[in-house]
Scaffold this motif. Structure first.
Motif, PDB file in Angstrom:
ATOM      1  N   ILE A   1      -0.390  24.279 -31.539  1.00 44.88           N
ATOM      2  CA  ILE A   1      -0.061  25.601 -32.083  1.00 44.88           C
ATOM      3  C   ILE A   1      -1.129  26.052 -33.087  1.00 44.88           C
ATOM      4  O   ILE A   1      -1.717  25.246 -33.799  1.00 44.88           O
ATOM      5  N   TYR A   2      -1.366  27.349 -33.094  1.00 46.11           N
ATOM      6  CA  TYR A   2      -2.395  27.916 -33.962  1.00 46.11           C
ATOM      7  C   TYR A   2      -2.018  29.358 -34.247  1.00 46.11           C
ATOM      8  O   TYR A   2      -1.197  29.946 -33.545  1.00 46.11           O
TER       9      TYR A   2
ATOM     10  N   PRO B   1      -3.206  32.966 -33.966  1.00 45.93           N
ATOM     11  CA  PRO B   1      -4.293  33.687 -33.295  1.00 45.93           C
ATOM     12  C   PRO B   1      -4.962  34.685 -34.236  1.00 45.93           C
ATOM     13  O   PRO B   1      -4.319  35.226 -35.133  1.00 45.93           O
TER      14      PRO B   1
ATOM     15  N   ILE C   1      -3.596  40.476 -33.731  1.00 41.37           N
ATOM     16  CA  ILE C   1      -2.955  41.584 -34.430  1.00 41.37           C
ATOM     17  C   ILE C   1      -2.665  41.245 -35.889  1.00 41.37           C
ATOM     18  O   ILE C   1      -2.954  42.027 -36.792  1.00 41.37           O
ATOM     19  N   ILE C   2      -2.105  40.069 -36.104  1.00 40.15           N
ATOM     20  CA  ILE C   2      -1.699  39.694 -37.464  1.00 40.15           C
ATOM     21  C   ILE C   2      -2.904  39.672 -38.404  1.00 40.15           C
ATOM     22  O   ILE C   2      -2.872  40.222 -39.503  1.00 40.15           O
TER      23      ILE C   2
ATOM     24  N   ASN D   1      13.877  31.242 -42.097  1.00 43.56           N
ATOM     25  CA  ASN D   1      15.092  32.029 -41.907  1.00 43.56           C
ATOM     26  C   ASN D   1      16.327  31.154 -42.153  1.00 43.56           C
ATOM     27  O   ASN D   1      17.093  30.852 -41.244  1.00 43.56           O
TER      28      ASN D   1
ATOM     29  N   ALA E   1       2.583  30.014 -37.512  1.00 40.39           N
ATOM     30  CA  ALA E   1       2.519  30.247 -36.066  1.00 40.39           C
ATOM     31  C   ALA E   1       3.831  29.839 -35.391  1.00 40.39           C
ATOM     32  O   ALA E   1       4.264  30.462 -34.422  1.00 40.39           O
ATOM     33  N   CYS E   2       4.462  28.798 -35.909  1.00 38.33           N
ATOM     34  CA  CYS E   2       5.776  28.402 -35.379  1.00 38.33           C
ATOM     35  C   CYS E   2       6.814  29.486 -35.671  1.00 38.33           C
ATOM     36  O   CYS E   2       7.701  29.744 -34.852  1.00 38.33           O
TER      37      CYS E   2
ATOM     38  N   ARG F   1       6.057  32.724 -36.105  1.00 38.11           N
ATOM     39  CA  ARG F   1       5.650  33.842 -35.244  1.00 38.11           C
ATOM     40  C   ARG F   1       6.199  33.667 -33.821  1.00 38.11           C
ATOM     41  O   ARG F   1       6.640  34.622 -33.209  1.00 38.11           O
ATOM     42  N   THR F   2       6.188  32.452 -33.316  1.00 39.59           N
ATOM     43  CA  THR F   2       6.647  32.207 -31.943  1.00 39.59           C
ATOM     44  C   THR F   2       8.141  31.913 -31.848  1.00 39.59           C
ATOM     45  O   THR F   2       8.622  31.547 -30.782  1.00 39.59           O
ATOM     46  N   SER F   3       8.852  32.056 -32.950  1.00 42.17           N
ATOM     47  CA  SER F   3      10.305  31.864 -32.861  1.00 42.17           C
ATOM     48  C   SER F   3      11.057  33.119 -33.287  1.00 42.17           C
ATOM     49  O   SER F   3      11.958  33.576 -32.591  1.00 42.17           O
ATOM     50  N   ILE F   4      10.682  33.703 -34.430  1.00 45.18           N
ATOM     51  CA  ILE F   4      11.420  34.878 -34.918  1.00 45.18           C
ATOM     52  C   ILE F   4      10.493  35.930 -35.522  1.00 45.18           C
ATOM     53  O   ILE F   4      10.971  36.871 -36.145  1.00 45.18           O
ATOM     54  N   SER F   5       9.190  35.764 -35.378  1.00 43.22           N
ATOM     55  CA  SER F   5       8.169  36.668 -35.932  1.00 43.22           C
ATOM     56  C   SER F   5       8.096  36.624 -37.455  1.00 43.22           C
ATOM     57  O   SER F   5       7.048  36.367 -38.019  1.00 43.22           O
ATOM     58  N   ASN F   6       9.213  36.885 -38.127  1.00 41.38           N
ATOM     59  CA  ASN F   6       9.215  36.871 -39.589  1.00 41.38           C
ATOM     60  C   ASN F   6      10.651  36.924 -40.081  1.00 41.38           C
ATOM     61  O   ASN F   6      11.571  37.182 -39.310  1.00 41.38           O
ATOM     62  N   CYS F   7      10.818  36.680 -41.368  1.00 42.76           N
ATOM     63  CA  CYS F   7      12.167  36.623 -41.951  1.00 42.76           C
ATOM     64  C   CYS F   7      12.466  37.942 -42.666  1.00 42.76           C
ATOM     65  O   CYS F   7      11.563  38.698 -43.009  1.00 42.76           O
TER      66      CYS F   7
END
Lengths: 433, 433
Positions: free
Chosen positions: B30-31, B33, B36-37, B121, B306-307, B309-315
């Protein structure tokens, strides 16, 4: 595999062999344990004297809370703010969202055609839950080539699936690439076909026309007739923000309901973009297939709930309570949404006036757009990244470079500034050419 | 593996070989990218004229928002409520939480000893992120046998790891089972040892004494000397709710910082239980090891991001803004927390008075408890499930059955009702014996 999972899978296989077929290994294995959650639910109903099951702190039948926190809120009572929400979401909110889906999708004619929506922690979490249930390392997922970059990070890195792209636009770049979709399905060596549609599209702001949606539906039906088993996932994050009249009525999801025995569908949507409430993190995931079986839907809802339980336990009760309240709120809310929609529509139309002007013809190609927050151009004679970097460094103008395309969020630029914005970008491209 | 991941891993390996060694396959892959961010972050700083990167809708440099939603809030401004939070969390809140950890853990003497906390979260999401980074299907995770059931569902089903238990309490059931921990590490055939501590413990309400924490630390150091590589994960959900004087000062996490080259540690904590704000879903994850290297910590923070981002984007930005504001709020907030703490402490002490009474000696065994929301008894001559079912059906009293134990949440029963609560449970056991 745990006994509870085996029982759930048996029901799903009997009642919806297509959804069962689509499950990933994790989707097969996951189950909702008959433990604390189930015992607590039972106690909530029956523990009329003392309820010592609860994982929160209570006093006088109310959650213990800090006034220091409560002071930030109006209207809501402490028990709408502080306790845990159910893992699958607040039931009344789920019902209201289901009604909304029915209202907006005339092809979904009755409540029993689709599952009860399960509450997710924003749209991304809905996508994660979809991938939890249906994607694993031997799977492919077919997505148009203009896509949200996080799809790749999620599907490839987290789920080890292979992302297969086809060009979003047809060769003349006038609209959706129906042949590309058809070929992508035909070219797949898998029986399990997973399609993802994201309309209005991020990054291009494109939604298919009614005619194109008919064609998409026909392609899927034809391939299902040929024996392909197809899961159609609709990421409807920007749902409702349609700025032209000939576009899709409702979601592609609604076309899949009852379409074919070999077709299953799910819809991911929510408040983030539709209600300009990105930071409140509430979305939904809803299932549908040919069989429309209540038991099968219940299994899918339970498995989704277990995926939530094992990722974030539950979603914000505070946010759910606000949305539940607002959805019962009637006219003001609806009127306000229309007002905000009109702001974005006016901007989108203005962008249309600007970007096709003759003076820009040598500078960029415009991709079709008609909806959502964004539009994309492809700069000519230079790269999108160079344009982005130069516009930012020299002129303080921020855009996003995605491969050869430049994404421009008209959602975050004033109507009056749009002429100037594109004039600056044009200048940058001229300098770089 | 993507280039960005390779670069990140190289840094981690150089600067903290122990954290690198601990990474799961997904943790390695995982990284974050540079898409966009990153481009949006750059634009946030430099796009002084127009910022067309933003994935939200804005007007007049403010988020577009509905008054229908804004009316629920006091104090906070729309831009503290509606936009997206950064994927790693609001920076100022992260700093404040770090200060709190330092204040409460005297062994963590300086800012550079631990990473910057990353916002999660809620606590479960913190546990998920820990497992994302460090647990895979060839791994074991060693946890005392009295544990939150969701650990099993998460670690075994979602992460395919093997959960290895040792008895939480020593043979006389007087305190923490230090020998059991030592043996569990010794018995493992793995070089990679992952330990999870959850104190105050759910379900038993036990926290180790200072002496026991010294012993736990000594065991871990000894095994690290022997060549085991050990990751210590501390689920400090109920942190601070300590009702006796001889207990652990701070988290076990603080003992691991700088302990040994072969020891890495992480701390999962947050507002849910500490601030009676379960439904607001804000937690943190923080890293520490022997090397205390800023670059290594930065890699761990980025991978965690990154984890997310790939699960809920943000809290939730809303929840983060509230907690940020309250943490700057000073005395009233602190005073209120002490008041609520005293309510729970008074209940816990009352339960202690009750449950050891002679008249109950034949009815149950009491497990040690001194902290948190819960305590457990082991009914004699019948099963916990029978007691639970009967207490609920006949007397409207809700409890949780966990194997042979009955969990009682004194957090949700009034002080004045505690005598009666246990009298009813005693009656049920007598009936069933």
């Amino acid at each position: 595999m745990k006994e509870t999972a085996i029982e759930m899978n048996k029901i799903l296989k009997e009642k919806s062999d297509i959804f069962y077929f689509m499950l990933s290994d994790f989707g097969k294995n996951i189950y909702m344990p008959k433990g604390i959650i189930v015992q607590s639910a039972e106690a909530k109903e029956k523990a009329t004297k003392y309820n010592a099951t609860i994982g929160i702190a209570e006093s006088k039948k109310m959650p213990i809370f800090l006034n220091s926190l409560n002071k930030y809120f109006n209207i809501l009572k402490p028990d709408q703010i502080f306790p845990y929400a159910p893992a699958s979401g607040v039931q009344e909110l789920r019902k209201k969202w289901k009604n909304k889906i029915l209202l907006e999708n005339s092809l979904i004619k009755s409540q029993d055609m689709i599952s009860m929506p399960v509450v997710t922690n924003g749209l991304t979490h809905g996508i994660m839950l979809f991938a939890d249930l249906f994607l694993g390392e031997n799977d492919e997922i077919i997505i148009p080539d203009k896509l949200w970059e996080n799809y790749n990070l999620m599907f490839e890195e987290r789920y080890k699936a292979r992302v297969v792209n086809y060009p979003l636009f047809n060769k003349k770049s006038t609209g959706f690439n129906v042949d590309g979709l058809d070929q992508a399905i035909a070219n797949s060596k898998k029986d399990k076909i997973v399609l993802l549609f994201n309309f209005p599209n991020n990054p291009t702001g494109y939604s298919p026309t009614l005619k194109e949606v008919d064609e998409i539906t026909a392609v899927i039906k034809k391939r299902a007739d040929d024996g392909k088993k197809i899961l159609v996932a609709c990421d409807d994050a920007y749902y409702g923000l349609f700025y032209e009249d000939d576009l899709i009525d409702g979601s592609i999801f609604s076309r899949m309901t009852g379409l074919h025995k070999n077709v299953a569908a799910l819809k991911i949507d929510g408040f983030s973009k539709e209600d300009y409430a990105w930071g409140l993190r509430i979305g939904f995931i809803t299932f549908s297939d040919f069989y429309k079986n209540a038991d099968a839907y219940a299994v899918l809802e339970k498995k989704t709930t277990a995926c939530i339980r094992t990722s974030i336990s539950n979603c914000s009760l505070l946010s759910q309570s606000i949305f539940l309240d607002i959805m019962g709120g009637g006219e003001v809310y609806v009127k306000e949404k229309i007002e905000k929609f009109e702001i974005l529509k006016k901007r989108a139309n203005k962008v249309k006036e600007i970007v096709y002007k003759d003076k820009y013809k040598d500078l960029w190609e415009v991709y079709p757009f008609n909806s959502g927050y964004f539009m994309c151009i492809k700069p000519k004679g230079t790269t999108a990244e160079k344009v982005r970097a130069s516009a930012l460094e020299k002129y303080g103008v921020g855009t996003i470079a995605l491969g050869e395309d430049l994404r421009i969020a008209f959602s975050s630029v004033e109507y009056e500034e749009l002429d100037d914005l594109f004039e600056i970008i044009a200048g940058v491209i001229r300098e770089l050419k």
